[in-house]
Write an enzyme that holds these catalytic residues in place. Structure first.
Site, PDB file in Angstrom:
ATOM      1  N   GLY A   1       0.796  -1.218   0.000  1.00  0.00           N
ATOM      2  CA  GLY A   1       0.000   0.000   0.000  1.00  0.00           C
ATOM      3  C   GLY A   1       0.829   1.267   0.000  1.00  0.00           C
ATOM      4  O   GLY A   1       1.864   1.359  -0.654  1.00  0.00           O
ATOM      5  N   SER A   2       0.397   2.246   0.754  1.00  0.00           N
ATOM      6  CA  SER A   2       1.018   3.562   0.740  1.00  0.00           C
ATOM      7  C   SER A   2       2.423   3.590   1.312  1.00  0.00           C
ATOM      8  O   SER A   2       3.149   4.560   1.110  1.00  0.00           O
ATOM      9  CB  SER A   2       0.131   4.548   1.507  1.00  0.00           C
ATOM     10  OG  SER A   2      -1.087   4.708   0.826  1.00  0.00           O
ATOM     11  N   VAL A   3       2.820   2.562   2.011  1.00  0.00           N
ATOM     12  CA  VAL A   3       4.175   2.520   2.558  1.00  0.00           C
ATOM     13  C   VAL A   3       5.206   2.528   1.437  1.00  0.00           C
ATOM     14  O   VAL A   3       6.333   2.978   1.607  1.00  0.00           O
ATOM     15  CB  VAL A   3       4.355   1.273   3.458  1.00  0.00           C
ATOM     16  CG1 VAL A   3       5.773   1.140   3.952  1.00  0.00           C
ATOM     17  CG2 VAL A   3       3.401   1.352   4.639  1.00  0.00           C
TER      18      VAL A   3
END
Length: 150
Positions: A80-82
């Site tokens: 995801g956004s990581v």
């Protein structure tokens, strides 16, 4: 929750260098911090590698509460956004090596994107100013719509 565990782990790694604590002390602190992830609640998964070798891997809590699936070391989790900051860092390294320019039209690398009234640059993508509304539409171009992810 997963971000909190990730951030805590990074901080612990920094502290372990600063205070020269043993690896076992670091593992004990990680276990204590992640013990808040209860077996019947959303969980956290943490793996640490060093020089390409896995040196720690553990999971706490549930991967899927609806189906009562526990999180395990082999559970597949979407980053995801990581991933955004790592992707941006990699792009900046490529720019530093003069393999691309932040002002390049993104269609140079993703020609499947529609032609818009103005070119979209890598810089605009990195700063979320491109005007593209949603990553799901782009993923669908590659045959990976949201509802098909497993």
């Amino acid at each position: 929750m997963r971000k909190a565990c990730f951030v805590v782990t990074i901080l612990l790694a920094s502290l372990s260098v600063s205070f020269a604590q043993s690896w076992q002390d670091t593992l004990t602190v990680i276990d204590q911090l992640c013990s808040r992830y209860q077996p019947d609640r959303p969980g956290c998964q943490l793996s640490i590698s060093r020089y390409g070798k896995l040196i720690y891997s553990k999971a706490w809590g549930m991967a899927d509460m609806e189906r009562q699936v526990p999180l395990t070391n082999s559970s597949i989790i979407e980053a995801g956004s990581v991933s955004k900051q790592f992707t941006a860092a990699a792009v900046l390294l490529l720019e530093q090596q003069q393999k691309l320019s932040l002002q390049d039209n993104i269609r140079k690398y993703v020609p499947e994107l529609p032609i818009y009234n103005y070119p979209i640059t890598i810089s605009q993508l990195m700063h979320h100013t491109s005007g593209l509304r949603d990553w799901g539409a782009i993923a669908q171009l590659a045959g990976w719509p949201r509802t098909t992810k497993t």
